[in-house]
Design an enzyme around this catalytic site. Sequence first.
Site, PDB file in Angstrom:
ATOM      1  N   ASP A   1      -3.054   2.495  -5.986  1.00 27.38           N
ATOM      2  CA  ASP A   1      -1.925   2.536  -5.063  1.00 27.38           C
ATOM      3  C   ASP A   1      -1.819   1.341  -4.135  1.00 27.38           C
ATOM      4  O   ASP A   1      -1.040   1.373  -3.198  1.00 27.38           O
ATOM      5  CB  ASP A   1      -1.984   3.830  -4.233  1.00 27.38           C
ATOM      6  CG  ASP A   1      -3.250   3.913  -3.400  1.00 27.38           C
ATOM      7  OD1 ASP A   1      -4.221   3.234  -3.754  1.00 27.38           O
ATOM      8  OD2 ASP A   1      -3.257   4.654  -2.407  1.00 27.38           O
ATOM      9  N   GLU A   2      -2.594   0.322  -4.343  1.00 29.44           N
ATOM     10  CA  GLU A   2      -2.409  -0.863  -3.499  1.00 29.44           C
ATOM     11  C   GLU A   2      -2.697  -2.133  -4.273  1.00 29.44           C
ATOM     12  O   GLU A   2      -3.486  -2.121  -5.224  1.00 29.44           O
ATOM     13  CB  GLU A   2      -3.275  -0.796  -2.228  1.00 29.44           C
ATOM     14  CG  GLU A   2      -4.742  -0.626  -2.482  1.00 29.44           C
ATOM     15  CD  GLU A   2      -5.561  -0.636  -1.189  1.00 29.44           C
ATOM     16  OE1 GLU A   2      -5.271  -1.467  -0.305  1.00 29.44           O
ATOM     17  OE2 GLU A   2      -6.489   0.174  -1.095  1.00 29.44           O
TER      18      GLU A   2
ATOM     19  N   ASP B   1       0.859  -1.177   0.000  1.00 32.37           N
ATOM     20  CA  ASP B   1       0.000   0.000   0.000  1.00 32.37           C
ATOM     21  C   ASP B   1       0.900   1.234   0.000  1.00 32.37           C
ATOM     22  O   ASP B   1       1.708   1.411   0.903  1.00 32.37           O
ATOM     23  CB  ASP B   1      -0.884  -0.035   1.268  1.00 32.37           C
ATOM     24  CG  ASP B   1      -2.003   0.994   1.208  1.00 32.37           C
ATOM     25  OD1 ASP B   1      -2.124   1.678   0.179  1.00 32.37           O
ATOM     26  OD2 ASP B   1      -2.748   1.101   2.199  1.00 32.37           O
TER      27      ASP B   1
END
Lengths: 431, 372
Positions: free
Chosen positions: A148-149, A55
Amino acid sequence: MDAQISTCPALCRDCLSWWPDWRPPKAGRPRCPSCGGLRLLSHPELFSLSIAHMDCDAFYASVEKRDDPSLADKPLIIGGGKRGVVSTACYVARIRGVRSAMPMFKALELCPDAVVLRPRMEVYAAVSKQIRAMMDDLTPVIEPLSLDEAFLDLSGTERLHGAPPAVMLARLTRRMKDELGLTGSIGLSHNKFLAKVASDLDKPRGYSIIGRAQTADFLRDKPVRLIWGIGPAAQESLDRAGIRSFSDLLRWEKADLTARFGSMGTRLYHLARGEDFRSVSANEPVRSISNETTFFEDTSDPVILDGHLWRMAEKVSARAKAKGIAGRVVTLKLKRADHKILTRRISLRTPTQMADTLYRTARALLDQAEKQGPFRLLGCGLSDLVPDAQADTSGDLLDPGAESRARAERATDAIRNRFGTEAIMKGRTLR
Amino acid sequence: MKFSIERAALLKAVSQAQSVVERRNTIPILANVLIEAEGAQVQFRATDLDIEVVDKAPAMVERAGATTVAATTLHEIVRKLPDGAMVVLTADSAAGRLTVEAGRSNFSLATLPREDFPVMATSDYDVSFSAPAAVLRRLFDKSKFAVSTEETRYYLNGVYMHVADADGGKVLRCVATDGHRLARIDADLPAGASGMPGVIVPRKTVGELRKLLDDDEAEIAVSVSETKVRFATPAITLTSKVIDGTFPDYSRVIPMGNTRRLEVDATEFAKAVDRVSTVSSERSRAVKLQLGEDRLVLSVNAPDSGAAEEELAVAYGDESLEIGFNAKYLLEIASQVDRENAVFLFNSSGDPTLMREGNDQSAVYVVMPMRV
């Protein structure tokens, strides 16, 4: 005897050295035997766990700070306008209490000196692609959750890389820092649920491990809202059943949980025992494409709504075209001033990816709902997706102009591909 | 109210009534059928507020009166009674019950007061005429498949019945389209129909109307106003609101200049289309037609599931052509042809195609091609 038990696998997050049988010091903070750094990671199961969650730390804000160093020590909020909500707050702003999804006016009350930037989604998407390429070097089994993860399954990659998964993940965050100037946090465990929980444990620049042996102890007193997908509503119904922590869950029989909470109950039963049988699936298919916008002021002005609708339709269409897909179901979403959400949907005869069709279909739905305004938000989307070879295969007898509009749209797309999105636009975009 | 009636007569009347009743109802009285007994007959009346059906049946009325009862329950009971049974219906207004007796079966059903039952206002009709059931059956049967279900274009959710000019003078015409295909069916103008306003008859009404048209010998009394349409036989009266909208100008949709002419046996053609489309699992199955001199090759290519091809002997003498269609649409229009060969007139692979039966201009179909 004593000495043997006390060795443990370890790795240094600074110099990336690693030891299968590191011996912790009798006293004092452990330091890396190679570089003397303090970011030493050790855990009995460190080299046997292979499901990870990565993350990025305050992703949008970090990208902005990287691109504009003058923002580095300022509180930075990424989000839309005065009426919007916070997408991401940098860690400086978080210290002041700003959180994601907080209404912007509230965030600005807490942090009046914050710099507010509108999200630059194209930039973030490009950076996300670079990170994805780095992850691709580690394993083919990647399940992105957002820009983003992502989950990564590194099982069976140790021989290939000549290093255990834990080391490869440390190298990944190091590479992100060195090449992209961004930091991320890693959660490493034996299933997706625990990996996701772990990555959140010591953000930013975190690296947490939840081993099999410690799972039960770790979960016991944690609140059930730790589970991804347990929102306020689910929390409330769990509260009514007297379930707050995982230990409360352990007292329930599987059948009773299932009877009370349905399939979620079965899942809770297993999660309470640290079990999560979902695999990291690389090709989670896209189910829908949508876009929405919150207005600066509530409006029921048909001209303004129409302008927003066209812009949303164009954005959704652009994403569908980029992905090579089309949708059969068109959805219109409206949020009224009292936050009540209206959604209207309609099935098309032929799937489409054209902004014109999307706009006209959603426009007909808007015409029917318009009286219920004013609205604070408008969105539209495509679902029931198919490959674009099946899209827009048939014209409309009653709309002979559709074909020339479609040709114009294809021509517009070609111009934009060469000269950029701003190169050509419809007048109604400016409304 | 008390009357006895033969089971078959009762079943016929009740089934017509209950089919109008909407399954999911928020207004309880609309789930009921209004039963009125007087003289030597009983009337069954049901409505969904847009359509009203009144069905008369002969009965031995002992005591005149009226009540309302759940239409589907009554229908189910009567359906399950043995054939030939004599059924006695007795309303007890004090208890609010209707008893249904037949042989040794006895049912007691809850009723709602007749005063609550909404009766559709009678209105003045601009035009009334009489048409043979067979003529109306042809007009609606051949057009209704093209009716749209798209709610945003509500004015296409019915069959447009109007008076039009054709080569041989004025005709009674039914048109339906959903933007992908169109049907235009003409019949001789019945006497007295010439001043009829054009009306869009809703899809559900067309379905209900069909039940009145089975008897070839029957004459149907048709009454039309700007807002309502009524079809009546001596036993059944069907009244319906019409769709409040403007039907699009369909005449510009019908291609006049298509010159490439294909003539094919409609049954063979439909069977072949059905066979080749089996391999495709997509919802919109595309069939490709390749036309060459006196031959037609039908093919389907579904990358995921397979491919199929079939050749037909046809009459075709124009330039070769490749054109794709939705298999379902082709099947539907081909199945409208029942006497002669199907004649297709094409222009290019992107233009609407026209289909008719032989040289009969009284039934014309248009279908939009599909990119393949």
